[in-house]
Design a protein around this motif. Structure first.
Motif, PDB file in Angstrom:
ATOM      1  N   ALA A  21       5.520  -9.573  10.533  1.00 18.15           N
ATOM      2  CA  ALA A  21       5.125 -10.116   9.880  1.00 18.15           C
ATOM      3  C   ALA A  21       4.282  -9.947   8.447  1.00 18.15           C
ATOM      4  N   ARG A  22       3.649  -9.093   9.076  1.00 19.64           N
ATOM      5  CA  ARG A  22       1.823  -8.413   8.058  1.00 19.64           C
ATOM      6  C   ARG A  22       2.875  -7.771   7.332  1.00 19.64           C
ATOM      7  N   GLY A  23       3.692  -7.133   7.608  1.00 24.21           N
ATOM      8  CA  GLY A  23       4.388  -5.861   6.279  1.00 24.21           C
ATOM      9  C   GLY A  23       5.227  -6.783   5.535  1.00 24.21           C
ATOM     10  N   LEU A  24       5.934  -7.367   5.608  1.00 19.23           N
ATOM     11  CA  LEU A  24       6.963  -8.126   4.579  1.00 19.23           C
ATOM     12  C   LEU A  24       6.549  -8.997   3.473  1.00 19.23           C
ATOM     13  N   GLY A  42       1.136  -1.781   0.435  1.00 14.63           N
ATOM     14  CA  GLY A  42       0.565  -0.248   0.035  1.00 14.63           C
ATOM     15  C   GLY A  42       0.502   1.432  -0.213  1.00 14.63           C
ATOM     16  N   TYR A  43       1.115   2.183   1.208  1.00 11.58           N
ATOM     17  CA  TYR A  43       0.853   3.308   0.912  1.00 11.58           C
ATOM     18  C   TYR A  43       2.741   3.170   2.111  1.00 11.58           C
ATOM     19  N   ASP A  44       3.008   2.203   2.512  1.00 12.66           N
ATOM     20  CA  ASP A  44       4.287   2.070   3.209  1.00 12.66           C
ATOM     21  C   ASP A  44       4.611   3.190   2.492  1.00 12.66           C
ATOM     22  N   ILE A  45       5.665   3.738   3.573  1.00 13.45           N
ATOM     23  CA  ILE A  45       6.977   4.513   3.331  1.00 13.45           C
ATOM     24  C   ILE A  45       8.398   3.228   3.218  1.00 13.45           C
ATOM     25  N   HIS A  46       8.335   2.854   4.187  1.00 16.08           N
ATOM     26  CA  HIS A  46       9.530   2.276   4.795  1.00 16.08           C
ATOM     27  C   HIS A  46       9.990   0.664   5.522  1.00 16.08           C
ATOM     28  N   ILE A  47      10.722   0.286   5.265  1.00 13.65           N
ATOM     29  CA  ILE A  47      10.585  -0.995   5.357  1.00 13.65           C
ATOM     30  C   ILE A  47      11.181  -0.705   7.152  1.00 13.65           C
ATOM     31  N   ASP A  48      11.864   0.444   7.528  1.00 10.09           N
ATOM     32  CA  ASP A  48      11.901   0.397   8.952  1.00 10.09           C
ATOM     33  C   ASP A  48      11.131   0.204   9.842  1.00 10.09           C
ATOM     34  N   GLY A  49       9.525   0.201   9.129  1.00  4.88           N
ATOM     35  CA  GLY A  49       8.092  -0.022   9.547  1.00  4.88           C
ATOM     36  C   GLY A  49       7.749  -1.185  10.092  1.00  4.88           C
ATOM     37  N   HIS A  50       8.866  -2.284   9.421  1.00  3.15           N
ATOM     38  CA  HIS A  50       8.828  -3.821   9.745  1.00  3.15           C
ATOM     39  C   HIS A  50       9.385  -4.722   9.905  1.00  3.15           C
ATOM     40  N   PHE A  51      10.741  -4.230   9.615  1.00  3.11           N
ATOM     41  CA  PHE A  51      11.915  -5.277  10.428  1.00  3.11           C
ATOM     42  C   PHE A  51      13.262  -4.405  10.695  1.00  3.11           C
ATOM     43  N   LEU A  52      13.477  -5.018  11.182  1.00  2.00           N
ATOM     44  CA  LEU A  52      14.679  -4.430  12.303  1.00  2.00           C
ATOM     45  C   LEU A  52      15.654  -5.545  12.206  1.00  2.00           C
ATOM     46  N   PHE A  95       6.430 -12.896   1.929  1.00  2.00           N
ATOM     47  CA  PHE A  95       6.582 -13.891   2.153  1.00  2.00           C
ATOM     48  C   PHE A  95       8.269 -14.310   1.849  1.00  2.00           C
ATOM     49  N   SER A  96       8.247 -14.148   0.513  1.00  2.00           N
ATOM     50  CA  SER A  96       9.909 -14.425  -0.184  1.00  2.00           C
ATOM     51  C   SER A  96      10.651 -13.616   0.663  1.00  2.00           C
ATOM     52  N   PHE A  97      10.516 -12.773   1.143  1.00  2.00           N
ATOM     53  CA  PHE A  97      11.731 -12.068   1.928  1.00  2.00           C
ATOM     54  C   PHE A  97      11.908 -12.936   3.022  1.00  2.00           C
ATOM     55  N   LEU A  98      10.864 -13.587   4.028  1.00  2.00           N
ATOM     56  CA  LEU A  98      10.696 -13.759   4.926  1.00  2.00           C
ATOM     57  C   LEU A  98      11.615 -15.551   4.754  1.00  2.00           C
ATOM     58  N   GLU A  99      11.483 -15.620   3.449  1.00  2.00           N
ATOM     59  CA  GLU A  99      11.980 -16.914   3.571  1.00  2.00           C
ATOM     60  C   GLU A  99      13.433 -16.747   3.006  1.00  2.00           C
ATOM     61  N   ARG A 100      13.897 -16.136   2.426  1.00  2.00           N
ATOM     62  CA  ARG A 100      15.285 -15.225   2.123  1.00  2.00           C
ATOM     63  C   ARG A 100      16.016 -14.859   2.834  1.00  2.00           C
ATOM     64  N   LEU A 101      15.405 -14.995   3.976  1.00  2.00           N
ATOM     65  CA  LEU A 101      16.364 -14.799   5.627  1.00  2.00           C
ATOM     66  C   LEU A 101      16.372 -15.902   5.747  1.00  2.00           C
ATOM     67  N   LYS A 102      15.528 -16.505   5.736  1.00  2.00           N
ATOM     68  CA  LYS A 102      16.333 -18.076   6.436  1.00  2.00           C
ATOM     69  C   LYS A 102      17.723 -18.517   5.678  1.00  2.00           C
ATOM     70  N   THR A 103      16.896 -18.440   4.354  1.00  2.00           N
ATOM     71  CA  THR A 103      18.956 -19.029   3.569  1.00  2.00           C
ATOM     72  C   THR A 103      20.063 -18.291   4.132  1.00  2.00           C
ATOM     73  N   LEU A 104      19.761 -16.866   4.955  1.00  2.00           N
ATOM     74  CA  LEU A 104      20.343 -16.283   4.840  1.00  2.00           C
ATOM     75  C   LEU A 104      21.428 -16.622   6.371  1.00  2.00           C
ATOM     76  N   GLY A 105      20.565 -17.235   7.440  1.00  2.00           N
ATOM     77  CA  GLY A 105      20.654 -17.521   8.537  1.00  2.00           C
ATOM     78  C   GLY A 105      20.899 -16.523   9.541  1.00  2.00           C
ATOM     79  N   ILE A 106      19.619 -16.212   8.995  1.00  2.00           N
ATOM     80  CA  ILE A 106      18.866 -15.037   9.775  1.00  2.00           C
ATOM     81  C   ILE A 106      17.497 -15.136  10.965  1.00  2.00           C
ATOM     82  N   ARG A 107      17.589 -15.694  12.224  1.00  2.00           N
ATOM     83  CA  ARG A 107      16.009 -16.094  12.539  1.00  2.00           C
ATOM     84  C   ARG A 107      15.603 -15.028  12.751  1.00  2.00           C
ATOM     85  N   THR A 108      14.465 -15.007  12.940  1.00  2.00           N
ATOM     86  CA  THR A 108      13.578 -13.584  13.671  1.00  2.00           C
ATOM     87  C   THR A 108      12.552 -14.033  14.616  1.00  2.00           C
TER      88      THR A 108
END
Length: 337
Positions: A248-251, A227-237, A253-266
């Motif tokens: 998670a609702r603001g990101l 929608g009109y979200d302006i920045h990713i820092d409203g959903h990810f840190l 699914f493909s990005f959440l999966e990519r984080l897993k491949t990078l070894g980043i837990r959430t």
């Protein structure tokens, strides 16, 4: 100017051949930066010990706000003709904003962080408090973006002058029709960053940022905001080397999966959290400044992952549309890998 005699020309060339280009080490190599630019400028992560940060204390620029100018459809404040807006239905007093901003700068200094204030902010640009958007620190220096809404046009100049006075290299200033803001950029690790594409970040802006990073061997992941979200820092840190706090609702699914491949837990936020906690600031691996409002569930999850949270009041500044993360633009962080 007379021509160089053949014999002297031969001497010139014979000398120059011993003093050619020396591209190694690269510009952003720490030893070269320190020797030639005085400090190991920049960042290649979002969680290493924070050494220097760019900020702006709210000031006289807030006098432009006219509390009689309301937007009937939203109940918020703004002037379409003048180009300014206040995106909440409450406007605090300047002293309240300054008190909360001062508390943040005082905490940062107690934590050993150098706080650099932007010099020469124009008397009408009251969004300048959100320095995150006007400076993106990368390896070896900074990218100065081109801010999107009319009320923020021109914030780039005092930031650029401040960086120049510090001696921090400016590796790119966005040009043409490129638009981007630092609040939608984040480091995932030293080889990977992410940018959120949306109403404030266009493809030209992304391409120019990606070009600089490509020379440093960094991949820039692009995710589309909702929608009109302006920045990713409203959903990810990022809050630790391999740990992120997410709404998670603001990101995608493909990005959440990519984080897993990078070894980043959430750690996923929930409905009981103050939504602004994700707009916090890591000042060291597993040490994060956040506004008050953690739910018990999220607090317990952070504790299990050995994350220390330093809580402050920041609700008044948030009424202007940005939080702790927005109000801080790291200039130097320690490397973590």
């Amino acid at each position: 100017m007379s021509a160089i005699p053949p014999k002297k020309r031969d001497l010139y060339s014979a000398t120059i051949k011993y003093f050619g280009s020396e591209p190694e080490p690269a510009f952003e190599a720490p030893q070269r930066l320190s020797a030639l630019w005085g400090r190991n400028w920049g960042c290649d992560n979002d969680v290493g010990a924070l050494r220097s940060v760019l900020m702006h204390r709210p000031g006289d620029e807030f006098s432009i706000i006219d509390r009689t100018k309301t937007i009937a459809e939203t109940g918020t404040y703004g002037d379409l003709e003048a180009g300014w807006y206040w995106q909440s239905d409450v406007i605090p007093q300047l002293a309240e904003l300054q008190a909360q901003h001062d508390a943040l700068t005082d905490l940062l200094r107690r934590e050993g962080v150098e706080v650099v204030m932007v010099e020469g902010v124009d008397g009408s640009r009251f969004k300048s408090v959100y320095t995150r958007d006007s400076c993106i620190a990368i390896k070896g220096g900074a990218i100065v973006p081109r801010l999107a809404p009319r009320m923020r046009h021109g914030e780039e100049l005092p930031v650029t002058r401040t960086l120049a006075k510090l001696g921090m290299p400016v590796l790119r200033t966005l040009h043409g029709k490129a638009m981007a803001e630092g609040g939608s950029f984040a480091w995932l690790n030293s080889k990977t960053a992410v940018i959120g594409r949306g109403i404030r970040i266009n493809d030209d802006g992304i391409a120019q940022i990606a070009e600089v990073l490509r020379y440093q061997g960094v991949e820039l992941i692009v995710v589309d905001l909702c929608g009109y979200d302006i920045h990713i820092d409203g959903h990810f840190l990022m809050i630790d080397v391999d740990l992120a706090l997410v709404w998670a609702r603001g990101l995608p699914f493909s990005f959440l999966e990519r984080l897993k491949t990078l070894g980043i837990r959430t750690i996923e936020m929930n409905e009981d959290d103050n939504p602004w906690i994700v707009n916090g600031l890591a000042i060291a691996p597993g040490r994060v400044i956040m506004p008050r409002g953690l739910s018990d569930r999220t607090r317990e999850a952070l504790g299990r992952n050995h994350v220390a949270v330093l809580e402050i009041d920041y609700d008044k500044v948030q009424l202007n549309g940005g939080g702790i993360h927005c109000s801080t633009s790291p200039l130097i962080r320690d490397r973590v890998d």
